[in-house]
Design a protein around this motif. Structure first.
Motif, PDB file in Angstrom:
ATOM      1  N   ALA A  83       0.832  -1.199   0.000  1.00 15.41           N
ATOM      2  CA  ALA A  83       0.000   0.000   0.000  1.00 15.41           C
ATOM      3  C   ALA A  83       0.868   1.250   0.000  1.00 15.41           C
ATOM      4  CB  ALA A  83      -0.897  -0.001   1.228  1.00 15.41           C
ATOM      5  N   GLN A  84       0.351   2.277  -0.651  1.00  8.26           N
ATOM      6  CA  GLN A  84       1.015   3.582  -0.662  1.00  8.26           C
ATOM      7  C   GLN A  84      -0.075   4.639  -0.749  1.00  8.26           C
ATOM      8  OE1 GLN A  84       3.743   4.236  -3.919  1.00  8.26           O
ATOM      9  NE2 GLN A  84       3.690   6.444  -3.634  1.00  8.26           N
ATOM     10  N   ASP A  85      -0.043   5.589   0.188  1.00  7.34           N
ATOM     11  CA  ASP A  85      -0.991   6.690   0.166  1.00  7.34           C
ATOM     12  C   ASP A  85      -0.784   7.506  -1.098  1.00  7.34           C
ATOM     13  OD1 ASP A  85      -2.932   8.515   0.943  1.00  7.34           O
ATOM     14  OD2 ASP A  85      -1.656   9.530   2.403  1.00  7.34           O
ATOM     15  N   GLY A  86      -1.853   8.061  -1.621  1.00  8.75           N
ATOM     16  CA  GLY A  86      -1.757   8.866  -2.828  1.00  8.75           C
ATOM     17  C   GLY A  86      -3.004   9.689  -3.057  1.00  8.75           C
ATOM     18  N   PRO A  87      -3.118  10.287  -4.238  1.00  6.61           N
ATOM     19  CA  PRO A  87      -4.196  11.239  -4.522  1.00  6.61           C
ATOM     20  C   PRO A  87      -5.473  10.627  -5.098  1.00  6.61           C
ATOM     21  CG  PRO A  87      -2.654  11.238  -6.331  1.00  6.61           C
ATOM     22  CD  PRO A  87      -2.116  10.265  -5.301  1.00  6.61           C
ATOM     23  N   VAL A  88      -5.605   9.299  -5.063  1.00  5.27           N
ATOM     24  CA  VAL A  88      -6.719   8.629  -5.721  1.00  5.27           C
ATOM     25  C   VAL A  88      -7.647   8.018  -4.674  1.00  5.27           C
ATOM     26  CG1 VAL A  88      -7.386   6.813  -7.347  1.00  5.27           C
ATOM     27  CG2 VAL A  88      -5.261   8.096  -7.705  1.00  5.27           C
ATOM     28  N   ALA A  89      -8.947   8.106  -4.949  1.00 11.63           N
ATOM     29  CA  ALA A  89      -9.955   7.423  -4.146  1.00 11.63           C
ATOM     30  C   ALA A  89     -10.771   6.533  -5.065  1.00 11.63           C
ATOM     31  CB  ALA A  89     -10.862   8.419  -3.447  1.00 11.63           C
ATOM     32  N   ILE A  90     -10.966   5.286  -4.644  1.00 12.03           N
ATOM     33  CA  ILE A  90     -11.792   4.334  -5.383  1.00 12.03           C
ATOM     34  C   ILE A  90     -12.978   3.984  -4.494  1.00 12.03           C
ATOM     35  CG2 ILE A  90     -11.893   2.063  -6.469  1.00 12.03           C
ATOM     36  CD1 ILE A  90      -8.736   2.246  -6.559  1.00 12.03           C
ATOM     37  N   ILE A  91     -14.167   4.260  -4.980  1.00 14.62           N
ATOM     38  CA  ILE A  91     -15.385   3.901  -4.271  1.00 14.62           C
ATOM     39  C   ILE A  91     -16.187   3.034  -5.223  1.00 14.62           C
ATOM     40  CG2 ILE A  91     -17.376   4.716  -2.955  1.00 14.62           C
ATOM     41  CD1 ILE A  91     -14.681   5.865  -1.951  1.00 14.62           C
ATOM     42  N   SER A  92     -16.452   1.808  -4.814  1.00 15.78           N
ATOM     43  CA  SER A  92     -17.047   0.837  -5.726  1.00 15.78           C
ATOM     44  C   SER A  92     -18.129   0.031  -5.037  1.00 15.78           C
ATOM     45  CB  SER A  92     -15.942  -0.101  -6.215  1.00 15.78           C
ATOM     46  OG  SER A  92     -16.460  -1.139  -7.000  1.00 15.78           O
ATOM     47  N   GLN A  93     -19.192  -0.251  -5.771  1.00 18.15           N
ATOM     48  CA  GLN A  93     -20.173  -1.191  -5.264  1.00 18.15           C
ATOM     49  C   GLN A  93     -19.560  -2.589  -5.289  1.00 18.15           C
ATOM     50  OE1 GLN A  93     -23.960  -1.051  -7.209  1.00 18.15           O
ATOM     51  NE2 GLN A  93     -24.798  -2.679  -5.970  1.00 18.15           N
ATOM     52  N   SER A  94     -18.754  -2.876  -6.268  1.00 16.29           N
ATOM     53  CA  SER A  94     -18.140  -4.183  -6.452  1.00 16.29           C
ATOM     54  C   SER A  94     -16.750  -4.233  -5.826  1.00 16.29           C
ATOM     55  CB  SER A  94     -18.016  -4.461  -7.951  1.00 16.29           C
ATOM     56  OG  SER A  94     -17.092  -5.481  -8.202  1.00 16.29           O
ATOM     57  N   GLY A  95     -16.518  -5.246  -5.006  1.00 12.03           N
ATOM     58  CA  GLY A  95     -15.175  -5.429  -4.463  1.00 12.03           C
ATOM     59  C   GLY A  95     -14.171  -5.724  -5.558  1.00 12.03           C
ATOM     60  N   GLY A  96     -14.585  -6.519  -6.548  1.00 13.82           N
ATOM     61  CA  GLY A  96     -13.701  -6.804  -7.677  1.00 13.82           C
ATOM     62  C   GLY A  96     -13.363  -5.549  -8.455  1.00 13.82           C
ATOM     63  N   GLY A  97     -14.362  -4.689  -8.656  1.00 17.66           N
ATOM     64  CA  GLY A  97     -14.123  -3.421  -9.353  1.00 17.66           C
ATOM     65  C   GLY A  97     -13.124  -2.553  -8.617  1.00 17.66           C
ATOM     66  N   ALA A  98     -13.225  -2.527  -7.307  1.00 15.67           N
ATOM     67  CA  ALA A  98     -12.280  -1.746  -6.502  1.00 15.67           C
ATOM     68  C   ALA A  98     -10.885  -2.356  -6.572  1.00 15.67           C
ATOM     69  CB  ALA A  98     -12.759  -1.668  -5.049  1.00 15.67           C
ATOM     70  N   SER A  99     -10.797  -3.671  -6.447  1.00 17.65           N
ATOM     71  CA  SER A  99      -9.495  -4.348  -6.424  1.00 17.65           C
ATOM     72  C   SER A  99      -8.747  -4.226  -7.742  1.00 17.65           C
ATOM     73  CB  SER A  99      -9.674  -5.831  -6.086  1.00 17.65           C
ATOM     74  OG  SER A  99     -10.135  -5.977  -4.776  1.00 17.65           O
ATOM     75  N   VAL A 100      -9.460  -4.380  -8.852  1.00 20.90           N
ATOM     76  CA  VAL A 100      -8.807  -4.281 -10.160  1.00 20.90           C
ATOM     77  C   VAL A 100      -8.229  -2.883 -10.351  1.00 20.90           C
ATOM     78  CG1 VAL A 100      -9.208  -4.271 -12.652  1.00 20.90           C
ATOM     79  CG2 VAL A 100     -10.095  -6.147 -11.253  1.00 20.90           C
ATOM     80  N   ALA A 101      -9.024  -1.862 -10.083  1.00 20.31           N
ATOM     81  CA  ALA A 101      -8.531  -0.487 -10.229  1.00 20.31           C
ATOM     82  C   ALA A 101      -7.339  -0.244  -9.304  1.00 20.31           C
ATOM     83  CB  ALA A 101      -9.652   0.509  -9.935  1.00 20.31           C
ATOM     84  N   TYR A 102      -7.445  -0.686  -8.062  1.00 25.38           N
ATOM     85  CA  TYR A 102      -6.351  -0.526  -7.103  1.00 25.38           C
ATOM     86  C   TYR A 102      -5.077  -1.202  -7.614  1.00 25.38           C
ATOM     87  CZ  TYR A 102      -3.496  -1.095  -2.948  1.00 25.38           C
ATOM     88  OH  TYR A 102      -2.447  -1.076  -2.063  1.00 25.38           O
ATOM     89  N   GLY A 103      -5.204  -2.452  -8.050  1.00 25.42           N
ATOM     90  CA  GLY A 103      -4.040  -3.193  -8.526  1.00 25.42           C
ATOM     91  C   GLY A 103      -3.368  -2.528  -9.720  1.00 25.42           C
ATOM     92  N   LEU A 104      -4.165  -2.067 -10.676  1.00 26.97           N
ATOM     93  CA  LEU A 104      -3.598  -1.405 -11.857  1.00 26.97           C
ATOM     94  C   LEU A 104      -2.889  -0.099 -11.488  1.00 26.97           C
ATOM     95  CD1 LEU A 104      -6.510  -2.049 -14.376  1.00 26.97           C
ATOM     96  CD2 LEU A 104      -4.220  -3.103 -14.398  1.00 26.97           C
ATOM     97  N   LEU A 105      -3.474   0.662 -10.596  1.00 32.81           N
ATOM     98  CA  LEU A 105      -2.828   1.909 -10.163  1.00 32.81           C
ATOM     99  C   LEU A 105      -1.520   1.626  -9.427  1.00 32.81           C
ATOM    100  CD1 LEU A 105      -6.026   3.776  -8.989  1.00 32.81           C
ATOM    101  CD2 LEU A 105      -4.499   4.548 -10.825  1.00 32.81           C
ATOM    102  N   ARG A 106      -1.550   0.678  -8.497  1.00 35.23           N
ATOM    103  CA  ARG A 106      -0.353   0.365  -7.713  1.00 35.23           C
ATOM    104  C   ARG A 106       0.759  -0.209  -8.595  1.00 35.23           C
ATOM    105  NH1 ARG A 106       1.702   2.334  -5.397  1.00 35.23           N
ATOM    106  NH2 ARG A 106       2.694   0.872  -4.003  1.00 35.23           N
ATOM    107  N   GLU A 107       0.408  -1.009  -9.613  1.00 39.20           N
ATOM    108  CA  GLU A 107       1.422  -1.537 -10.537  1.00 39.20           C
ATOM    109  C   GLU A 107       2.156  -0.410 -11.244  1.00 39.20           C
ATOM    110  OE1 GLU A 107      -0.364  -4.224 -13.305  1.00 39.20           O
ATOM    111  OE2 GLU A 107      -0.648  -5.794 -11.798  1.00 39.20           O
ATOM    112  N   ARG A 108       1.494   0.704 -11.417  1.00 38.62           N
ATOM    113  CA  ARG A 108       2.098   1.861 -12.084  1.00 38.62           C
ATOM    114  C   ARG A 108       2.724   2.838 -11.089  1.00 38.62           C
ATOM    115  NH1 ARG A 108      -1.636  -0.485 -14.826  1.00 38.62           N
ATOM    116  NH2 ARG A 108      -1.710  -0.488 -17.061  1.00 38.62           N
ATOM    117  N   GLY A 109       2.766   2.454  -9.829  1.00 34.28           N
ATOM    118  CA  GLY A 109       3.397   3.291  -8.810  1.00 34.28           C
ATOM    119  C   GLY A 109       2.538   4.438  -8.319  1.00 34.28           C
ATOM    120  N   ILE A 110       1.244   4.408  -8.622  1.00 35.34           N
ATOM    121  CA  ILE A 110       0.338   5.471  -8.196  1.00 35.34           C
ATOM    122  C   ILE A 110      -0.279   5.089  -6.860  1.00 35.34           C
ATOM    123  CG2 ILE A 110      -1.760   6.758  -8.766  1.00 35.34           C
ATOM    124  CD1 ILE A 110      -1.050   6.155 -11.750  1.00 35.34           C
ATOM    125  N   GLY A 111      -0.148   5.963  -5.879  1.00 29.82           N
ATOM    126  CA  GLY A 111      -0.709   5.718  -4.556  1.00 29.82           C
ATOM    127  C   GLY A 111      -2.211   5.936  -4.532  1.00 29.82           C
TER     128      GLY A 111
END
Length: 166
Positions: A83-111
């Motif tokens: 985990a890394q704090d950053g400027p992005v917030a993900i709010i999702s009805q779907s846990g999978g939707g939240a996780s995919v977005a989180y994973g893609l952002l973190r892979e690119r070094g975005i907190g």
């Protein structure tokens, strides 16, 4: 709350009785399962409303705030990449939707500051949660995943807040 059926209803009632302000319901098997599940979900909501307890879920992935380290989730994606704090917030009805977005952002070094998979919205909605998160001055990008809009007025309030803040 990660226990099934009536045990989850009992847990919500206990939280309400003891003055909790928020309960995160990770358990599934409620409104999406038919009449009996809907009835259990309605009993949870009724118990919560009697005391002002707010409910996240059911079917929630949970809440993660990397700004302060608060975690109420069963998701393991937050372990790798770290985990890394950053400027992005993900709010999702779907846990999978939240996780995919989180994973893609973190892979690119975005907190990511918030990653919240709130589930079935029996009480708190994606839009309501997003409006609170949007008030955080550290947030520059707000990502939403909606499977439905139970209250279009909440989306309008969110849009008005974002427009006024810009």
């Amino acid at each position: 709350i990660a226990v099934p059926g009536q045990q989850a209803v009992d847990a919500v009632e206990a939280c309400a009785k003891h003055g909790a302000s928020v309960a995160v319901i990770l358990a599934a098997g409620f409104g999406e399962t038919g009449p009996e599940g809907r009835a259990q979900e309605q009993r949870m909501v009724a118990a919560a409303r009697r005391t002002g307890l707010r409910l996240i879920g059911p079917n929630a992935q949970g809440l993660a705030n990397f700004g302060n380290g608060a975690m109420s989730t069963h998701a393991t994606i937050f372990l790798d990449p770290p985990a890394q704090d950053g400027p992005v917030a993900i709010i999702s009805q779907s846990g999978g939707g939240a996780s995919v977005a989180y994973g893609l952002l973190r892979e690119r070094g975005i907190g990511v500051r918030y990653c919240n998979g709130i589930g079935s919205q029996c009480d708190v909605s994606v839009a309501e949660f997003a409006l609170e998160v949007a008030r955080d001055p550290h947030i520059q990008l707000l990502m939403l995943y909606l499977e439905g809009i139970p209250d279009a007025g909440q989306i309008a309030r969110l849009g008005a807040f974002i427009f006024d803040a810009a």
